[in-house]
Each structure stands twice: as structure tokens, then as C-alpha cells.
Design a protein around this motif. Structure first.
Motif, PDB file in Angstrom:
ATOM      1  N   ARG A  98      13.957 -33.761  14.270  1.00 23.53           N
ATOM      2  CA  ARG A  98      14.523 -33.488  12.936  1.00 23.53           C
ATOM      3  C   ARG A  98      14.023 -34.492  11.906  1.00 23.53           C
ATOM      4  NH1 ARG A  98      18.193 -29.550  12.686  1.00 23.53           N
ATOM      5  NH2 ARG A  98      18.999 -28.734  14.671  1.00 23.53           N
ATOM      6  N   LEU A 117       5.318 -25.777   7.233  1.00 22.81           N
ATOM      7  CA  LEU A 117       5.389 -24.774   8.291  1.00 22.81           C
ATOM      8  C   LEU A 117       4.135 -23.905   8.293  1.00 22.81           C
ATOM      9  CD1 LEU A 117       9.082 -23.594   7.731  1.00 22.81           C
ATOM     10  CD2 LEU A 117       8.265 -25.118   9.533  1.00 22.81           C
ATOM     11  N   GLY A 138       6.374 -25.716  13.015  1.00 23.20           N
ATOM     12  CA  GLY A 138       6.082 -26.915  12.263  1.00 23.20           C
ATOM     13  C   GLY A 138       4.703 -27.446  12.630  1.00 23.20           C
ATOM     14  N   MET A 185       9.633 -29.595   4.358  1.00 20.43           N
ATOM     15  CA  MET A 185       9.024 -29.125   5.599  1.00 20.43           C
ATOM     16  C   MET A 185       7.623 -28.596   5.319  1.00 20.43           C
ATOM     17  SD  MET A 185      12.016 -26.978   7.556  1.00 20.43           S
ATOM     18  CE  MET A 185      13.318 -27.792   8.485  1.00 20.43           C
ATOM     19  N   ALA A 194      10.506 -33.450  10.922  1.00 22.07           N
ATOM     20  CA  ALA A 194      10.375 -32.124  10.304  1.00 22.07           C
ATOM     21  C   ALA A 194      10.209 -32.210   8.790  1.00 22.07           C
ATOM     22  CB  ALA A 194      11.591 -31.267  10.645  1.00 22.07           C
ATOM     23  N   ILE A 195      10.772 -33.241   8.166  1.00 19.63           N
ATOM     24  CA  ILE A 195      10.612 -33.438   6.723  1.00 19.63           C
ATOM     25  C   ILE A 195       9.471 -34.424   6.509  1.00 19.63           C
ATOM     26  CG2 ILE A 195      11.722 -34.107   4.570  1.00 19.63           C
ATOM     27  CD1 ILE A 195      12.935 -31.635   5.884  1.00 19.63           C
TER      28      ILE A 195
END
Length: 413
Positions: free
Chosen positions: A182, A372, A345, A370, A185-186
């Protein structure tokens, strides 16, 4: 300087997970947390080559355990970190050309200046116990020697974890892999820049392939064209660049030494890694005009792509995006076509596909920041294997494509 880690977000995630620190040892996680390489010991892909401690308390620095061979590099890169070293198999010495002694005596003097004595022996590779000992010193200095800490169990072998537990008996070690996922992910602006660079280079490679590909070429020839285009575009870039090519030539998968023939479809699912960050995209071609059925198949992929992309917005779950794409396929007659994920991701990993996945069971909510890769693969043996894939930066206003090449089916050769 803490690599690519957002310490504030890390603290929030660790608080939510009930852990006082993350302790990471996967080579990719080490680089993510420090911005530096774990060094040659990481090639063995076992716990203990190095560790990074990221405390939940932002008042504490990060802690690093690294091979003595890489100690100087880490000290220069992370001046604010607490850094300790452990011995590995590589022996080095400082050479002082100004000393009057002979060569051997000057080398021995250099070894002595780095703490060498005749009693010192080096391990064949490295010893987990040695690096865990240094890890314990850092944890004790941070007041975390009895804390609940998260470790990257997605990487650590069971045997290594048992050793770590035995050597850190006062610590409660739990799986911190989800927290790390998590956190990664950013993306930071620097990470986004590396991922954008990868797409720019990959598209340069595909443009070279599109211009110079000809019927009669083998798969290796086509890949070589792509790599040449990437290499030319990457000239002068300071970051290391690597590529991986997932190419399917022919209506039915051909052997790698088979030649491209008129009418053959070509799927080019290309990964370009810049500075350790792997970008992912895919485009599709035919040698000469496509058949009516090939054109129809690609048109289906384009329509599904547009439908799914419209839902790829902040606040939406990835499961919803998967459902939209699946329902779009059903509306076009492919009611029983089932795909495990429609994207993923991207970032620093041993493979270009990284958590989170655009999957039917994903409860992950799309957030700004994010990056993706969204894809619609349609692999139909006997007709064509097509994959339409772009990489998107999620902004507060929706997805922004990092790609500029059109998504249409192109003719080559």
C-alpha cells in the motif's frame, strides 16, 4: 533522504496495522526505501544481505544494515540514516601510493586501516546471524527491540524467518508485506518520472519496429529493432535501462526462429525498466492488411478498453473496473470470456506486474498518485493474440495516459 518513501504515509499505514516499524530486506524494497542498491549480496536473494528499518515515528531516522563492501556508498547516499555493516565474502583494501613500503606491505597496511587482523575470516557469502546482530543494535538504539514490527514475508524464506525470530526473541514480527504494498502503490514525483521515461523509451522502440519490420524477419529480428530504438532514445540517460519483450508472432504461436509471413498478427507487450522502475505497455500489428476477423477482434479490444478506462477514476474500486470490462466484453458477444485481471500496478519489482491488480475480488480503491497499467488482452489461438495496454497516472481528475502512440491496429512490413 529516504529513497522513495513518504514517511508521513508510512506512519499512517503502520499505525493502522498496529506496528512500530517496517523492517525490509528484499533487494527491491531496500532500493525503494534507501534509493541505493543493496549490493552484490542481494544477488543471492536471501534475507540478511541487508535490512532497512523504517520507524513509524517520524522523529526517528531510518536504519540500514548493509554489507561492509557497500558501506561507503550508503553513507554518502544517506547522510541522515543510522548505518551499520556486516561482513560479506568480498575483501577490499585501501591503497596508499605515498607509503615507501613495497606493494604487499602497502596492501596489508590498507587492510589494517579497515580493521583487518590475521584472525578475521570472511564468510563464503554472508551470514544471516551477522546482519541480524546489526539489525538488533539499530532496533535497540531506536527503542524498538521489544516492539511489534512488520517484515516483508512475501520475500523472506521460512528458514530465514525462523533464524530471525530466534535472534530477536523480544520482538514480535508480523507480516508487513501488505503495508509495503500500500505504501508503494502511491508514487512519488521521482517514481512517476522514471515510469514516464520507460514509456517514452518503449514507444521509441515500437516506432523503430513499426518502420523497419518486414515479412521474412524472425521474432529475434523484430525484438532487436525494438531494442535498437530504445537504446537510441536512451542515449545520454543517466539511469540504467533494461527491456523485456513478450512477443507473440502469428495466428498460432510460432517458434522463435520462424519467419513473419504476410497476414501474420504481432503482439508486442513491452516492458522498459528505467532506474529499476518497470513500465508496461502493449501494441498490436499485422504484416500487411489484417483479415476482417482480426480487425473485428481488435475493434472489440478498443471498445472494451474505452469502457473500462471511463471507470478508472479515484474513489472507484478496482473490482468495479474489472466488472465494467467484463460486462463490455459480454455486450459484444464474449459472455463467457474470463480474465483474471485487466491490469496492475507498476513500479520497482522483479516483474513488471505489481500489486494492486484490477481483479474481480479487489477491494482496493483507486487513489490519486497511483500508476496503473490497464490492459485488454484477447488471445484467440488460430486468429490472433492481441493485447491493448497503456499506462496511466491517476490524478484527482481521472487517469492521464503516459502513452502517446495510437491504440489502433497498425499495419507493418
Amino acid at each position: 533522504m529516504t529513497g522513495f518513501v513518504d514517511r508521513r504515509r508510512a506512519a499512517q499505514l503502520m499505525k493502522r496495522a498496529g506496528i512500530a516499524a517496517l523492517v525490509l530486506c528484499a533487494p527491491e524494497a531496500f532500493h525503494y526505501a534507501t534509493g541505493a542498491s543493496i549490493g552484490p549480496a542481494g544477488l543471492f536473494r536471501r534475507a540478511g544481505a541487508g535490512f532497512v528499518v523504517i520507524p513509524a515515528s517520524q522523529g526517528l531516522p531510518i536504519g540500514v544494515v548493509v554489507a561492509d563492501f557497500n558501506m561507503g556508498q550508503l553513507q554518502r547516499a544517506l547522510s541522515d540514516a543510522v548505518i551499520r555493516s556486516h561482513p560479506i565474502w568480498i575483501e577490499t583494501a585501501t591503497f596508499d601510493a605515498s607509503r615507501p613500503q613495497g606493494l604487499a606491505r602497502r596492501i596489508l597496511a590498507g587492510l589494517g586501516s579497515s580493521g583487518w587482523t590475521p584472525a578475521v575470516t570472511r564468510p563464503a557469502t554472508f551470514e544471516l546471524a551477522n546482519s541480524v546482530h546489526e539489525l538488533k543494535q539499530i532496533l535497540t538504539g531506536f527503542g524498538l527491540d521489544r516492539a511489534r514490527i512488520g517484515v516483508d514475508l512475501d520475500f523472506i524464506a521460512a528458514a530465514d524467518f525462523s533464524v530471525m525470530q530466534a535472534l530477536l526473541p523480544a520482538c514480535t514480527m508480523v507480516d508487513g508485506s501488505a503495508v509495503l504494498d500500500r505504501l508503494r502503490a502511491i508514487k512519488s514525483p521521482r517514481e512517476i518520472d522514471l515510469l514516464q521515461q520507460g514509456i517514452i523509451l518503449s514507444e521509441a522502440g515500437l516506432e523503430r519496429l513499426q518502420v523497419d519490420a518486414m515479412a521474412g524477419m524472425r521474432q529475434a529480428d523484430l525484438i532487436a529493432l525494438y531494442r535498437q530504438g530504445v537504446a537510441t532514445a536512451a542515449s545520454g540517460l543517466s539511469h540504467p535501462v533494461a527491456t523485456a519483450e513478450y512477443v507473440t508472432l502469428g495466428a498460432r504461436l510460432k517458434s522463435t526462429d520462424a519467419k513473419a509471413m504476410p497476414g501474420d498478427p504481432l503482439k508486442c507487450d513491452m516492458v522498459c525498466t528505467v532506474g529499476g522502475y518497470a513500465s508496461d505497455m502493449s501494441r498490436n500489428f499485422t504484416f500487411g492488411p489484417p483479415s476482417a476477423e482480426q480487425a473485428e477482434l481488435h475493434a472489440i479490444a478498443e471498445r472494451v478498453f474505452d469502457d473500462g478506462l471511463a471507470s478508472l477514476v479515484p474513489g472507484t474500486t478496482l473490482a468495479h473496473v474489472h466488472r465494467v470490462a467484463t460486462e463490455s466484453l459480454a455486450r459484444q458477444g464474449l459472455r463467457t470470456y474470463r480474465r483474471g485481471h485487466f491490469g496492475h500496478g507498476v513500479g520497482q519489482s522483479v516483474f513488471s506486474e505489481q500489486w494492486p491488480f484490477i481483479a474481480a475480488d479487489s477491494d482496493v480503491i483507486i487513489e490519486a498518485g497511483m500508476v496503473l497499467a490497464f490492459e485488454i488482452p484477447l488471445y484467440i489461438d488460430g486468429l490472433a493474440s492481441f493485447n491493448l495496454e497503456d499506462q496511466f497516472l491517476i490524478t484527482p481528475n481521472g487517469p492521464v495516459a503516459m502513452n502517446r502512440l495510437p491504440r489502433r491496429l497498425e499495419t507493418i512490413g
